[in-house]
Write an enzyme that holds these catalytic residues in place. Structure first.
Site, PDB file in Angstrom:
ATOM      1  CG  HIS A 141       1.386 -11.106   3.307  1.00  0.00           C
ATOM      2  ND1 HIS A 141       1.831 -12.402   3.275  1.00  0.00           N
ATOM      3  CD2 HIS A 141       0.287 -11.081   2.481  1.00  0.00           C
ATOM      4  CE1 HIS A 141       1.058 -13.126   2.479  1.00  0.00           C
ATOM      5  NE2 HIS A 141       0.105 -12.356   1.993  1.00  0.00           N
ATOM      6  CG  HIS A 213       1.264 -11.764  -2.596  1.00  0.00           C
ATOM      7  ND1 HIS A 213       0.131 -11.945  -3.361  1.00  0.00           N
ATOM      8  CD2 HIS A 213       0.904 -12.070  -1.326  1.00  0.00           C
ATOM      9  CE1 HIS A 213      -0.861 -12.329  -2.568  1.00  0.00           C
ATOM     10  NE2 HIS A 213      -0.418 -12.417  -1.333  1.00  0.00           N
ATOM     11  CD  GLU A 344       0.886 -15.770  -1.741  1.00  0.00           C
ATOM     12  OE1 GLU A 344       1.218 -15.363  -0.628  1.00  0.00           O
ATOM     13  OE2 GLU A 344      -0.298 -15.910  -2.074  1.00  0.00           O
TER      14      GLU A 344
END
Ligand code: GLA
Length: 379
Positions: A141, A213, A344
Site C-alpha cells: 500500500h 480502502h 478495493e
C-alpha cells in the site's frame, strides 16, 4: 427640484425593494430545491496544520465524511430498510485514531501502488527501483508513508456535492520515480452513490495503482462480523497468492472452489475453507470502461451495496488482521477479526513483476483515470 429628487428616490426605493424581494424569493426557492450541503468540522491538527472533516449531505439525508489526511472516507451514513440512519464503515472519532500505529488503512486512498510489490522490487524501462518495505519484506500500500498518511489539499467544488483532494508525490518518494500529481474527487449523488474519480500525471514513467480502502459492515454496528453479508463478484477467475500474499502469476478458475462468488453467497459459508480468510484479487469479467461488478446484501438492515469500476480487479478482504486493539474508534466500537469487509477496486497486486497482468505503467504525457462508484439502497 426638490420634488424631482423625492420622486427619483421613491422610484429607486421601490425598485430596490422589488429587486430584494425577487432575490430572496429566488434564494428560498433555491434552498428548497437544492438541499445538497457541505459542512466542515475541526478533526485535530497534524504537522502544525489543521485536519478538517468535510461532511457531504444529499437531499435524501445520506452523509459522507472525508478528511484532508489520507483523503480518508471517515463515515458513510445511510438508511436501512426502516429508514433509520447508520454508519456503515469503520473509522475513528478524530485524527488521533487515524495516525495510530497499525491503523489498517481505514477508508484511505492508497498509492502509489495499492496492495503488494514483491520485495518492493520492480523495473521501469529496465531501471531497477525498490519501493519502501513495510510488510514481511514486501512493500504494501505505497510503503512507509503512502498516500494514506499524507495531508492532501481539499477544495469544495461548486454544487456542494463534491470534494476535490490533490497531492503531489515528489520524484523518489517511497522509492517511486517521477513527480506525480494526483487528484481524487469524491461526489455524493442524489441517488445515494459515492463516486470516486481519480486522475494523475507524471513527469517520468512510473507505476501507479490507486484504490480506496473503506471497510464495510452494512449492519452499522448491529453485528460484530460480516458472516451473514451476501456477496456477489462478477469474476470467473482470481489470482492465487504465496505465503507472503504475493500473486503466483496464475489466473485460476473460481468454479467449484470457496472463491466462487459468481452467484450471491454468504461470506461465512466457505470462509473457514480459505487459509487466513479472504484476502485475494479477483479478475473481473468486464471489458474496458465503467461496469457494475460486485454487490453486497445484508438481510437484517436490508442494505444493498453495489460496486461499479473501471478497474480490472478487486481485492475482497474479510478483515482477517483486525484484532480488536485499535483505540479512539467511532463510538468505542471494538473492531475484531471479520468485523468488516473491503472491496478495493484495483489493478492486480505485483503487476509490475507479472508480464501476464495488465500494465500499471504511467508515462509522461498520459493521464491516469480511474472511476469507482459505491451505490447504496435497501431491499
Ligand atoms: C489489504 C491487503 C491485506 C491487508 C489489508 C490491510 O486488503 O490485501 O493483506 O494488508 O490491506 O490490513
Amino acid at each position: 427640484m426638490m420634488k424631482k429628487y423625492l420622486v427619483a428616490s421613491l422610484v429607486l426605493f421601490c425598485f430596490l425593494s422589488i429587486f430584494n424581494m425577487a432575490c430572496s424569493f429566488n434564494n428560498t426557492n433555491k434552498n428548497a430545491m437544492d438541499t445538497a450541503s457541505v459542512t466542515t468540522k475541526n478533526f485535530g491538527t497534524l504537522e502544525g496544520k489543521p485536519v478538517t472533516e468535510y461532511t457531504l449531505t444529499n437531499a435524501a439525508g445520506m452523509q459522507v465524511g472525508i478528511i484532508n489526511y489520507g483523503a480518508i472516507l471517515t463515515k458513510i451514513i445511510t438508511k436501512d430498510k426502516t429508514g433509520a440512519l447508520g454508519d456503515v464503515i469503520t473509522g475513528y472519532e478524530s485524527i488521533d485514531g487515524y495516525v495510530q500505529k497499525g491503523n489498517p488503512y481505514f477508508g484511505a486512498i492508497i498509492g502509489r501502488y495499492a496492495n503488494r510489490l514483491a520485495k518492493g522490487a520492480y523495473k521501469v524501462d529496465g531501471v531497477a527501483y525498490t519501493a519502501a518495505i513495510n510488510n514481511n519484506g514486501q512493500s504494501l500500500h505505497g510503503g512507509l508513508k503512502g498516500f494514506d498518511k499524507v495531508l492532501w489539499e481539499a477544495v469544495v467544488l461548486p454544487g456542494d456535492s463534491s470534494i476535490q483532494l490533490s497531492y503531489v508525490s515528489v520524484d523518489g518518494e517511497e522509492g517511486y520515480p517521477g513527480n506525480l500529481k494526483v487528484q481524487v474527487v469524491y461526489t455524493l449523488t442524489e441517488n445515494n452513490s459515492i463516486k470516486i474519480e481519480y486522475t494523475a500525471t507524471t513527469d517520468k514513467t512510473t507505476v501507479l495503482n490507486l484504490t480506496n480502502h473503506a471497510y464495510f459492515n452494512l449492519t452499522a454496528g448491529k453485528s460484530p462480523n460480516i458472516y451473514e453479508h451476501i456477496v456477489q463478484l462478477n469474476a470467473n477467475k482470481y489470482t492465487p497468492v504465496d505465503s507472503n500474499l504475493i500473486p503466483t502469476g496464475e489466473l485460476l478458475d473460481v468454479k467449484g472452489t470457496p472463491m466462487d462468488f459468481t452467484t450471491p453467497k454468504k461470506v461465512g459459508q466457505d470462509l473457514d475453507k480459505v487459509a487466513g480468510g479472504y484476502d485475494h484479487n479477483w479478475v473481473l469479467n468486464k471489458a474496458d470502461g465503467l461496469a457494475e461488478i460486485a454487490s453486497v446484501y445484508e438481510p437484517i438492515s436490508g442494505r444493498y451495496l453495489t460496486v461499479a469500476t473501471t478497474e480490472p480487479g478487486i481485492q475482497f478482504y474479510t478483515g482477517n488482521f483486525l484484532t480488536g486493539t485499535l483505540t479512539g474508534t467511532k463510538k468505542g466500537i471494538v473492531y475484531n477479526k471479520h468485523y468488516a469487509l473491503t472491496l478495493e477496486t484495483q489493478h492486480f497486486p505485483d503487476s509490475p513483476n507479472q508480464p501476464g497482468f495488465p500494465s500499471t505503467l504511467l508515462k509522461p504525457g498520459e493521464t491516469y483515470h480511474q472511476t469507482t462508484v459505491y451505490s447504496f439502497s435497501t431491499k
